[in-house]
Motif scaffolding. Structure first.
Motif, mmCIF file in Angstrom:
data_model
loop_
_atom_site.group_PDB
_atom_site.id
_atom_site.type_symbol
_atom_site.label_atom_id
_atom_site.label_comp_id
_atom_site.label_asym_id
_atom_site.label_seq_id
_atom_site.Cartn_x
_atom_site.Cartn_y
_atom_site.Cartn_z
ATOM 1 N N ASN A 329 52.144 -2.548 59.208
ATOM 2 C CA ASN A 329 51.858 -2.839 57.807
ATOM 3 C C ASN A 329 51.016 -1.744 57.165
ATOM 4 O O ASN A 329 50.347 -1.988 56.158
ATOM 5 N N GLU A 341 45.831 -0.418 58.763
ATOM 6 C CA GLU A 341 46.402 -1.650 58.232
ATOM 7 C C GLU A 341 45.348 -2.500 57.532
ATOM 8 O O GLU A 341 45.551 -3.691 57.291
ATOM 9 N N GLU A 345 46.322 -7.390 56.846
ATOM 10 C CA GLU A 345 46.398 -8.223 58.055
ATOM 11 C C GLU A 345 47.147 -9.532 57.811
ATOM 12 O O GLU A 345 47.772 -10.086 58.722
ATOM 13 N N ALA A 348 51.294 -10.147 58.600
ATOM 14 C CA ALA A 348 51.892 -10.009 59.931
ATOM 15 C C ALA A 348 53.044 -10.986 60.129
ATOM 16 O O ALA A 348 54.025 -10.685 60.810
#
Length: 527
Positions: A329, A341, A345, A348
């Protein structure tokens, strides 16, 4: 099914070779035949940032600097350069022997016009343009770049091989409207574009430029001596992967630039075929929304894309086995020098309830949304199908529209409303070398009219990108990148769909493929 397609394609390729008989057998060994990933439709590498046009541009044009295999800038068209003590003035002198394909010498007038046009289109070029006070020619070989404030990354920017490349064109070409692609293809590089033999949808031909004078240094990525070791390069357009695989196995082509991963085990089993990688960083997959029109002019609708999509579904659909891909990401490539990232978070795993909530809050009322794609690049076409299915589950009314990739690439530049030949969404892949830096990542450029297709517009993002450029050291730059990334996760200029490794395949008698952001065709020889 794949084995059947490949067998049929092999039989077809064998029949073609038998039909052409002596002509095929007598073909000179100094012609390099390549199956590229797409057809060439746009000739202007400053007006279009699509990969196939950038590959074309690097064949026939040169840049002032060039990135080596480690993405570090080295002089290319420049013979020497210097900076003033206050770092506000840069002086560049061109090397001797630079000549356009029509015989005209390359002068600083051509350079200045080309840089101005590039600064109006490119991500890193636009940033350099913001810092530029002006440019002036001292004579035909030396020019001065004056800055409003210091920018240490000037050579890096001038050597960019990503996005819209800073190709040095003739002044007459460079003086044209930067929003309109030029149709001429006359540069000063090691290859000449053979317009007479260009057949759209079938064949693109480049001849060795006999007048080209390479640098004396060894080839290193895009840098060093661009020594052409074949007389001609032919791009043979083969949109069907099985056909390209068969052509490689029978020797009809020498290189398959982007083999389909599901066919790699088969072609690897052929003794005469080698499968390798040339890029040091993985490529990024992304879902790009059009920020000009509802619903994606609202960041809540763009954020809904992140919660509605599962990276693993896209990557498996596009590239098969997980050995080829990785969830990530980071806008700036996991494993790259700026990979982080931070702030992303929560993406995901998909959250359809959250996606539907955000979509409702954006004011979306179920209007049809044009998702354009092409099966000319099968991985992208398959991922577009995944996108349509995933987004429909979240409440998006997706109209999936397929055409050839050249049409998709051209349509990307269309700012008209989606119902009038414009668009709302597309899936694409971009080399990691482009996306690894806030300076070159085309998708995180949110400079409105100067931004990449989709025309993302956010003043705070541009301020934070500027802070990365202005950072005095590596520690400060890392902190600035993380601050920028947190904000990008909120405004979602595009949905990051992960990253993958794209190999290439060659015949065993082909050598000299260089490690670079794109496939290059100098230094290659057929043994």
């Amino acid at each position: 099914m794949i084995r059947s397609r490949l067998a049929a394609a092999l039989m077809g390729a064998a029949a073609l070779l038998l039909a052409t008989g002596a002509q095929a057998q007598s073909a000179p060994k100094n012609v390099l035949r390549v199956a590229p990933h797409a057809d060439l439709k746009t000739l202007d590498p400053v007006a279009a940032s699509v990969l196939i046009t950038r590959m074309h541009g690097l064949m026939i044009y040169e840049t002032l600097f060039a990135w080596d295999a480690n993405l570090q800038p080295k002089p290319q068209m420049v013979e020497s350069f210097s900076t003033s003590d206050d770092k506000l003035s840069w002086s560049f002198t061109l090397r001797t022997g630079l000549k356009f394909h029509d015989g005209q010498p390359v002068t600083t007038r051509d350079v200045i016009a080309s840089l101005k046009r590039w600064m109006a289109r490119d991500t890193i070029g636009g940033k350099l343009g913001e810092y530029t006070e002006g440019m002036e020619a001292k004579d035909d070989r030396t020019f001065i770049l004056r800055l409003k404030k210091p920018m240490a990354l000037v050579p890096f920017a001038l050597g960019s091989a990503v996005g819209n490349i800073p190709a040095i064109m003739r002044e007459s070409d460079a003086a044209s409207d930067p929003l309109k692609p030029i149709t001429e293809a006359i540069g000063s590089g090691p290859f000449r574009f053979n317009r007479a033999e260009w057949r759209s949808g079938a064949k693109v031909v480049y001849d060795r430029n006999l007048d080209y004078v390479p640098r004396s240094e060894p080839a290193d990525g895009l840098a060093g001596g661009r020594i052409v070791k074949v007389d001609r390069v032919e791009w043979l357009i083969m949109p069907d992967p099985a056909t390209a695989a068969a052509a490689l196995q029978t020797g009809e082509i020498d290189i398959w630039e982007q083999p389909s991963q599901d066919l790699v085990p088969m072609i690897s089993a052929t003794k005469e075929v080698k499968v390798e990688r040339y890029a040091s960083l993985p490529d990024q997959v992304l879902l790009r929304p059009n920020h000009l029109y509802p619903p994606f002019d609202n960041p809540k609708a763009r954020l809904a894309l992140a919660y509605a999509t599962d990276q693993a579904e896209f990557l498996a659909g596009g590239f098969g086995d997980e050995e080829w891909w990785q969830r990530c990401n980071s806008y700036f490539i996991c494993g790259g020098p700026n990979g982080t990232e931070v702030g992303a978070e929560g993406f995901a795993k998909p959250d359809l309830a959250k996606a539907k909530q955000l979509l409702a809050e954006s004011g979306y009322k179920g209007e049809p949304l044009a998702l354009m794609s092409s099966m000319d690049i099968p991985s992208i076409g398959r991922m577009a199908e995944v996108a349509a299915d995933s987004l429909r589950k979240a409440g998006f009314n997706i109209d999936l529209q397929f055409s050839d990739w050249g049409t998709v690439a051209t349509r990307q530049q269309n700012r008209s409303a989606p119902g009038r030949a414009g668009w709302n969404l597309f899936v694409t892949t971009i080399p990691g070398a482009t996306m690894q830096s806030p300076l070159t990542n085309v998708g995180t450029n949110m400079a409105c009219e100067k931004a990449w297709a989709g025309w993302a517009c956010d003043a705070q993002t541009e301020t934070l990108r500027g802070a990365v450029v202005d950072a005095p050291d590596d520690a400060a730059r890392k902190a600035a990148v993380e601050t920028l990334h947190r904000h990008l996760a909120e405004v979602q200029p595009y949905r990051v769909l992960g990253q993958f490794v794209q190999p290439y395949a060659r015949r065993a008698n082909v050598a000299g493929v260089l490690a670079a952001p794109v496939m290059l065709f100098w230094n290659i020889e057929k043994q």
